[in-house]
Design an enzyme around this catalytic site. Structure first.
Site, PDB file in Angstrom:
ATOM      1  N   ASP A   1       0.805  -1.226   0.000  1.00 50.83           N
ATOM      2  CA  ASP A   1       0.000   0.000   0.000  1.00 50.83           C
ATOM      3  C   ASP A   1       0.839   1.278   0.000  1.00 50.83           C
ATOM      4  O   ASP A   1       0.295   2.375   0.220  1.00 50.83           O
ATOM      5  CB  ASP A   1      -0.923   0.008   1.233  1.00 50.83           C
ATOM      6  CG  ASP A   1      -2.149  -0.878   1.025  1.00 50.83           C
ATOM      7  OD1 ASP A   1      -2.850  -0.685   0.012  1.00 50.83           O
ATOM      8  OD2 ASP A   1      -2.394  -1.758   1.870  1.00 50.83           O
TER       9      ASP A   1
ATOM     10  N   GLU B   1      -0.211   9.512   1.562  1.00 53.01           N
ATOM     11  CA  GLU B   1      -0.980  10.438   2.409  1.00 53.01           C
ATOM     12  C   GLU B   1      -1.209   9.881   3.814  1.00 53.01           C
ATOM     13  O   GLU B   1      -1.304  10.645   4.782  1.00 53.01           O
ATOM     14  CB  GLU B   1      -2.355  10.678   1.771  1.00 53.01           C
ATOM     15  CG  GLU B   1      -3.319  11.390   2.702  1.00 53.01           C
ATOM     16  CD  GLU B   1      -4.707  11.560   2.126  1.00 53.01           C
ATOM     17  OE1 GLU B   1      -5.103  12.715   1.949  1.00 53.01           O
ATOM     18  OE2 GLU B   1      -5.386  10.551   1.832  1.00 53.01           O
ATOM     19  N   ASP B   2      -1.325   8.534   3.913  1.00 47.90           N
ATOM     20  CA  ASP B   2      -1.721   7.960   5.198  1.00 47.90           C
ATOM     21  C   ASP B   2      -0.633   8.015   6.255  1.00 47.90           C
ATOM     22  O   ASP B   2      -0.905   7.810   7.439  1.00 47.90           O
ATOM     23  CB  ASP B   2      -2.168   6.499   4.990  1.00 47.90           C
ATOM     24  CG  ASP B   2      -3.462   6.459   4.202  1.00 47.90           C
ATOM     25  OD1 ASP B   2      -4.334   7.292   4.480  1.00 47.90           O
ATOM     26  OD2 ASP B   2      -3.583   5.613   3.303  1.00 47.90           O
TER      27      ASP B   2
ATOM     28  N   ARG C   1       1.161  -1.600   7.239  1.00 54.56           N
ATOM     29  CA  ARG C   1       1.553  -0.300   6.707  1.00 54.56           C
ATOM     30  C   ARG C   1       2.535   0.445   7.616  1.00 54.56           C
ATOM     31  O   ARG C   1       3.072   1.474   7.223  1.00 54.56           O
ATOM     32  CB  ARG C   1       0.293   0.549   6.428  1.00 54.56           C
ATOM     33  CG  ARG C   1      -0.663  -0.161   5.450  1.00 54.56           C
ATOM     34  CD  ARG C   1      -1.588   0.800   4.761  1.00 54.56           C
ATOM     35  NE  ARG C   1      -0.843   1.835   4.091  1.00 54.56           N
ATOM     36  CZ  ARG C   1      -1.373   2.929   3.565  1.00 54.56           C
ATOM     37  NH1 ARG C   1      -2.679   3.094   3.623  1.00 54.56           N
ATOM     38  NH2 ARG C   1      -0.639   3.844   2.964  1.00 54.56           N
TER      39      ARG C   1
ATOM     40  N   ARG D   1      -9.244   2.888  11.382  1.00 56.48           N
ATOM     41  CA  ARG D   1      -7.784   3.084  11.386  1.00 56.48           C
ATOM     42  C   ARG D   1      -7.299   4.129  12.397  1.00 56.48           C
ATOM     43  O   ARG D   1      -6.116   4.185  12.693  1.00 56.48           O
ATOM     44  CB  ARG D   1      -7.326   3.534   9.993  1.00 56.48           C
ATOM     45  CG  ARG D   1      -7.629   2.559   8.858  1.00 56.48           C
ATOM     46  CD  ARG D   1      -6.724   1.351   8.907  1.00 56.48           C
ATOM     47  NE  ARG D   1      -7.075   0.370   7.898  1.00 56.48           N
ATOM     48  CZ  ARG D   1      -6.656   0.400   6.639  1.00 56.48           C
ATOM     49  NH1 ARG D   1      -5.885   1.384   6.230  1.00 56.48           N
ATOM     50  NH2 ARG D   1      -7.024  -0.549   5.799  1.00 56.48           N
TER      51      ARG D   1
ATOM     52  N   HIS E   1     -12.017   6.019   5.045  1.00 52.33           N
ATOM     53  CA  HIS E   1     -11.408   7.189   5.682  1.00 52.33           C
ATOM     54  C   HIS E   1     -12.335   8.399   5.626  1.00 52.33           C
ATOM     55  O   HIS E   1     -13.190   8.494   4.748  1.00 52.33           O
ATOM     56  CB  HIS E   1     -10.129   7.583   4.935  1.00 52.33           C
ATOM     57  CG  HIS E   1      -8.970   6.666   5.151  1.00 52.33           C
ATOM     58  ND1 HIS E   1      -8.201   6.192   4.115  1.00 52.33           N
ATOM     59  CD2 HIS E   1      -8.427   6.157   6.281  1.00 52.33           C
ATOM     60  CE1 HIS E   1      -7.238   5.416   4.605  1.00 52.33           C
ATOM     61  NE2 HIS E   1      -7.353   5.378   5.902  1.00 52.33           N
TER      62      HIS E   1
ATOM     63  N   CYS F   1      -4.967  10.267  -1.610  1.00 53.20           N
ATOM     64  CA  CYS F   1      -4.080   9.278  -0.965  1.00 53.20           C
ATOM     65  C   CYS F   1      -2.694   9.223  -1.562  1.00 53.20           C
ATOM     66  O   CYS F   1      -1.757   8.786  -0.905  1.00 53.20           O
ATOM     67  CB  CYS F   1      -4.633   7.866  -1.100  1.00 53.20           C
ATOM     68  SG  CYS F   1      -6.370   7.729  -1.004  1.00 53.20           S
TER      69      CYS F   1
HETATM   70  C1  CIR Z   1      -5.502   0.669   2.787  1.00 55.84           C
HETATM   71  O1  CIR Z   1      -6.477  -0.023   3.064  1.00 55.84           O
HETATM   72  O2  CIR Z   1      -4.783   1.151   3.650  1.00 55.84           O
HETATM   73  C2  CIR Z   1      -5.184   0.905   1.331  1.00 55.84           C
HETATM   74  N1  CIR Z   1      -5.541  -0.249   0.560  1.00 55.84           N
HETATM   75  C3  CIR Z   1      -5.923   2.102   0.811  1.00 55.84           C
HETATM   76  C4  CIR Z   1      -5.510   3.380   1.469  1.00 55.84           C
HETATM   77  C5  CIR Z   1      -6.122   4.568   0.822  1.00 55.84           C
HETATM   78  N2  CIR Z   1      -5.677   5.747   1.430  1.00 55.84           N
HETATM   79  C6  CIR Z   1      -6.416   6.847   1.608  1.00 55.84           C
HETATM   80  O3  CIR Z   1      -7.604   6.844   1.347  1.00 55.84           O
HETATM   81  N3  CIR Z   1      -5.833   7.884   2.185  1.00 55.84           N
END
Ligand code: CIR
Length: 256
Positions: A62, A67-68, A87, A132, A162, A249
């Site tokens: 991922d 961004e996360d 992650r 999360r 999110h 993201c």
């Molecule tokens: C996840 O589940 O963490 C990733 N497959 C997708 C993350 C998407 N990120 C976001 O919306 N900021």
């Protein structure tokens, strides 16, 4: 020289092992995802943003969703401790990349937060209480940012991964929102454009100055946006959408 930098990361060859929460797994075409990601980086450049594009990480499925992993503000950057254990190893390379630009602060256990849950509008920071992101992280963000005058508050979010799947900023005091997933009352003083109900994932847009980068998959909502005078650059983001990722993201955008 541009004022804005965007950190991006190339699509991992392991993207098919991505985390999924609300979507059924579908095969992701790596080449197509890579070429769409390239188109996205080009869209950022077309808006005058300097793109710092990190190498792909084959063992971090991922990691394209940078961004996360951080919340970057003018005054500092917070490395987030993402909610999914797969992650957490994404943190170190992003911290290293951000360290020349900002003083870094780190969320500590038991706090977890994904940057996709963090919507910053001026000095207001809304944090989605999703699967999360938790209260401990919100309290840590509050104490990091109080000296800079930010107000940080938790917001309920349902039906999506999110907060920014449900609401993003598209103008000074203007939010694009899916009212089925968040309550507009949680954003006092803001104006709204609603997504078309036939396009539930249409609330995620990247604001760069006075324009947005917007997925081509949502023509009905796009029409509403154009009618409201919003200027758009559209991109095809359909492959990474299968990984539950949207346009915000894929970058961390901040002032130099
Ligand atoms: C996840 O589940 O963490 C990733 N497959 C997708 C993350 C998407 N990120 C976001 O919306 N900021």
């Amino acid at each position: 020289m541009s004022e804005l930098v965007a950190i991006t990361r190339q699509v991992s060859p392991g993207i098919n092992q991505c985390e999924l929460t609300h979507l059924q797994r579908q095969p992701i075409d790596l080449q197509r995802a890579q070429s769409q990601h390239h188109e996205y980086e080009q869209a950022l450049r077309s808006l005058g943003v300097d793109v710092v594009s990190l190498e792909a990480a084959p063992d971090l499925p991922d990691s394209v969703f940078v961004e996360d992993v951080a919340i970057v503000l003018d005054e500092c950057a917070i490395i987030t401790r993402p909610g999914a254990d797969s992650r957490k190893p994404e943190m170190e390379p992003i911290a290293k990349t951000l360290s020349p630009f900002r003083k870094l602060l780190f969320i500590q256990a038991p706090g977890t937060v994904d940057g996709g849950d963090v919507l910053t509008v001026g000095k207001h920071i809304y944090v989605g209480l999703s699967s999360r992101s938790n209260q401990s992280a919100i309290e840590q963000i509050q104490s990091f940012l109080a000296p800079f005058g930010y107000q940080v508050r938790g917001v309920d979010v349902t039906g999506c991964l999110h907060l920014k799947s449900a609401v993003t900023q598209i103008g000074d005091n203007l939010l694009l929102v899916n009212p089925a997933w968040v309550r507009k009352d949680d954003f006092p003083g803001m104006q709204f454009i609603e997504i078309d109900p036939f396009e539930p994932y249409a609330a995620n847009a990247v604001l760069v100055d006075d324009k947005i980068i917007y997925p081509s998959a949502f023509p009905l909502t796009r029409k509403n946006l154009e009618t409201a005078g919003i200027k758009l650059v559209t991109v095809d983001a359909s492959e990474l959408a299968k990984a539950e990722g949207a346009v915000t993201c894929c970058s961390l955008i901040f002032k130099k």
